[in-house]
Scaffold this active site. Structure first.
Site, PDB file in Angstrom:
ATOM      1  N   ARG A  11       0.834  -1.205   0.000  1.00  0.00           N
ATOM      2  CA  ARG A  11       0.000   0.000   0.000  1.00  0.00           C
ATOM      3  C   ARG A  11       0.874   1.262   0.000  1.00  0.00           C
ATOM      4  O   ARG A  11       1.038   1.924  -1.023  1.00  0.00           O
ATOM      5  CB  ARG A  11      -0.939  -0.014   1.224  1.00  0.00           C
ATOM      6  CG  ARG A  11      -2.143   0.930   1.105  1.00  0.00           C
ATOM      7  CD  ARG A  11      -1.852   2.403   1.319  1.00  0.00           C
ATOM      8  NE  ARG A  11      -1.273   2.695   2.626  1.00  0.00           N
ATOM      9  CZ  ARG A  11      -0.856   3.900   2.983  1.00  0.00           C
ATOM     10  NH1 ARG A  11      -0.950   4.926   2.148  1.00  0.00           N
ATOM     11  NH2 ARG A  11      -0.304   4.093   4.177  1.00  0.00           N
ATOM     12  N   ASP A  12       1.499   1.564   1.134  1.00  0.00           N
ATOM     13  CA  ASP A  12       2.255   2.826   1.204  1.00  0.00           C
ATOM     14  C   ASP A  12       3.438   2.802   0.253  1.00  0.00           C
ATOM     15  O   ASP A  12       3.800   3.816  -0.342  1.00  0.00           O
ATOM     16  CB  ASP A  12       2.743   3.064   2.649  1.00  0.00           C
ATOM     17  CG  ASP A  12       2.995   4.535   2.927  1.00  0.00           C
ATOM     18  OD1 ASP A  12       2.640   5.371   2.084  1.00  0.00           O
ATOM     19  OD2 ASP A  12       3.554   4.845   3.997  1.00  0.00           O
ATOM     20  N   HIS A 203       5.539   4.400  12.470  1.00  0.00           N
ATOM     21  CA  HIS A 203       5.588   4.413  10.998  1.00  0.00           C
ATOM     22  C   HIS A 203       6.565   5.509  10.561  1.00  0.00           C
ATOM     23  O   HIS A 203       6.313   6.692  10.786  1.00  0.00           O
ATOM     24  CB  HIS A 203       4.172   4.712  10.479  1.00  0.00           C
ATOM     25  CG  HIS A 203       4.043   4.801   8.988  1.00  0.00           C
ATOM     26  ND1 HIS A 203       3.456   3.798   8.235  1.00  0.00           N
ATOM     27  CD2 HIS A 203       4.383   5.762   8.099  1.00  0.00           C
ATOM     28  CE1 HIS A 203       3.445   4.160   6.953  1.00  0.00           C
ATOM     29  NE2 HIS A 203       4.014   5.343   6.846  1.00  0.00           N
ATOM     30  N   HIS A 205       9.334   7.130   7.551  1.00  0.00           N
ATOM     31  CA  HIS A 205       9.857   7.219   6.185  1.00  0.00           C
ATOM     32  C   HIS A 205      11.322   7.623   6.268  1.00  0.00           C
ATOM     33  O   HIS A 205      11.716   8.400   7.142  1.00  0.00           O
ATOM     34  CB  HIS A 205       9.068   8.250   5.373  1.00  0.00           C
ATOM     35  CG  HIS A 205       7.752   7.719   4.907  1.00  0.00           C
ATOM     36  ND1 HIS A 205       7.495   7.422   3.591  1.00  0.00           N
ATOM     37  CD2 HIS A 205       6.623   7.397   5.588  1.00  0.00           C
ATOM     38  CE1 HIS A 205       6.259   6.962   3.481  1.00  0.00           C
ATOM     39  NE2 HIS A 205       5.696   6.935   4.675  1.00  0.00           N
ATOM     40  N   CYS A 236       7.865  10.028  -1.094  1.00  0.00           N
ATOM     41  CA  CYS A 236       7.235  11.080  -0.321  1.00  0.00           C
ATOM     42  C   CYS A 236       6.700  12.088  -1.329  1.00  0.00           C
ATOM     43  O   CYS A 236       7.467  12.654  -2.088  1.00  0.00           O
ATOM     44  CB  CYS A 236       8.253  11.730   0.607  1.00  0.00           C
ATOM     45  SG  CYS A 236       7.553  13.107   1.525  1.00  0.00           S
ATOM     46  N   ASN A 245       9.424   4.273   2.614  1.00  0.00           N
ATOM     47  CA  ASN A 245       9.299   3.794   3.989  1.00  0.00           C
ATOM     48  C   ASN A 245      10.618   3.157   4.418  1.00  0.00           C
ATOM     49  O   ASN A 245      11.429   2.763   3.590  1.00  0.00           O
ATOM     50  CB  ASN A 245       8.206   2.722   4.082  1.00  0.00           C
ATOM     51  CG  ASN A 245       6.825   3.267   3.809  1.00  0.00           C
ATOM     52  OD1 ASN A 245       6.401   3.329   2.661  1.00  0.00           O
ATOM     53  ND2 ASN A 245       6.131   3.682   4.834  1.00  0.00           N
TER      54      ASN A 245
END
Ligand code: MG
Length: 305
Positions: A11-12, A203, A205, A236, A245
């Site tokens: 997903r991310d 979480h 990055h 990002c 991430n």
């Protein structure tokens, strides 16, 4: 000590990649992640497909996934409609994102932070009633691309209000990759102190190369689950050239060498990261994939010696 790795690559990670992976490739990726030992996987998001084209096949991904005991498929949602889609698609868990800064919440979800909190107060009990585990993430908890520094008191206030709706876990997210370890330690320690029994997830990055240090700081301050993406894919939206991430296999290497259990196979994860590189047609940002594991795997000759 045990730490749960939550894989967010499908997903991310994928959502900010320009290459749109076919649904079958996404399913193949998730199957490899399960085979590597990951048990919580953020598989897609139930958001407007016009805004996030990579996630337009959310329902099809869920429909194609194997059902495995102990494996939890998480869908990201931003509102009640998202929850309904996630429920109908068969998600085991949902992650609701609420942005700590007003401007970012309005730009990302089209409503103010208060409205998102109100939505969460409806979503959490509705998810539980449907047998779905509700998670909540406070996004941009360490900095905002529009407002700059975010007041940690505001983050805590939002988290405490969200806690009233009984999430299974609260996550603090450095959505744009600006956090540093002292900040992470302070915020996680404050939240952990106020909610000593609430499971906390982190979480990060790696936008400014601080993600792994932040993972360590979060664990020292009470986080027991860490989001990461295989190969470190992602990006990002506010820093177009940035890495994504924190890479799952890089986190795993650190935890393994620290004697922290995760149940995940580093060799299988490295093979998956290599497969992702082939799918995306470019190198991934992870470091372990370049350097290799240590100590290196023993060869057959060494085994028999
Ligand atoms: Mg993120």
């Amino acid at each position: 000590m045990n730490i749960e790795l939550v894989e967010v690559g499908p997903r991310d990670g994928l959502q900010s990649e320009r290459v749109i992976l076919p649904t079958a490739a996404k399913i193949a990726l998730i199957e490899q992640l399960i085979a590597a030992g990951l048990r919580r996987i953020e598989v897609t998001s139930f958001v407007n497909p016009k805004r996030v084209p990579q996630m337009a096949d959310a329902e099809a991904v869920l429909a194609g996934l194997p059902r495995r005991t102990g494996v939890s498929y998480i869908g990201l949602v931003l509102n009640h409609k998202g929850l309904e889609r996630a429920r109908d698609a068969g998600c085991d868990a949902i992650g609701m994102a609420i942005v700590a800064s007003e401007t970012f919440n309005r730009r990302n979800q089209g409503v103010g932070t208060e409205e998102s909190i109100a939505a969460w107060q409806q979503i959490a009990p509705a998810a539980r009633a449907a047998g779905i585990a509700p998670n909540v993430t406070i996004s941009a908890a360490f900095g905002c691309p529009y407002e700059g520094d975010v007041d940690p008191r505001r983050v805590l206030e939002i988290a405490l209000r969200c806690a009233e709706s009984n999430p299974v876990e609260i996550c603090l997210a450095d959505t744009i990759g600006v956090a540093v370890p002292t900040q992470v330690e302070d915020l996680f320690a404050s939240l952990h102190e106020r909610l000593p029994t609430m499971p906390l997830r982190a979480h990060f990055h790696n936008t400014r190369n601080t993600a792994l240090a932040n993972v360590y700081a979060a664990i020292r301050s009470g986080a027991r689950a860490i989001d990461a993406s295989v190969g470190g894919i992602g990006g990002c939206p506010f820093a177009p050239a940035a890495t994504g991430n924190v890479p799952t296999e890089d986190v795993l290497y650190m935890l393994n060498r620290m004697g922290i259990e995760t149940g995940v196979s580093i060799e299988r994860l490295l093979a998956t990261a290599q497969w992702v590189e082939q799918q995306l047609g470019k190198p991934v940002p992870g470091m372990l994939i370049k350097a290799g594991n240590f100590p290196p795997p023993r060869t057959a000759a060494q085994e028999s010696a």
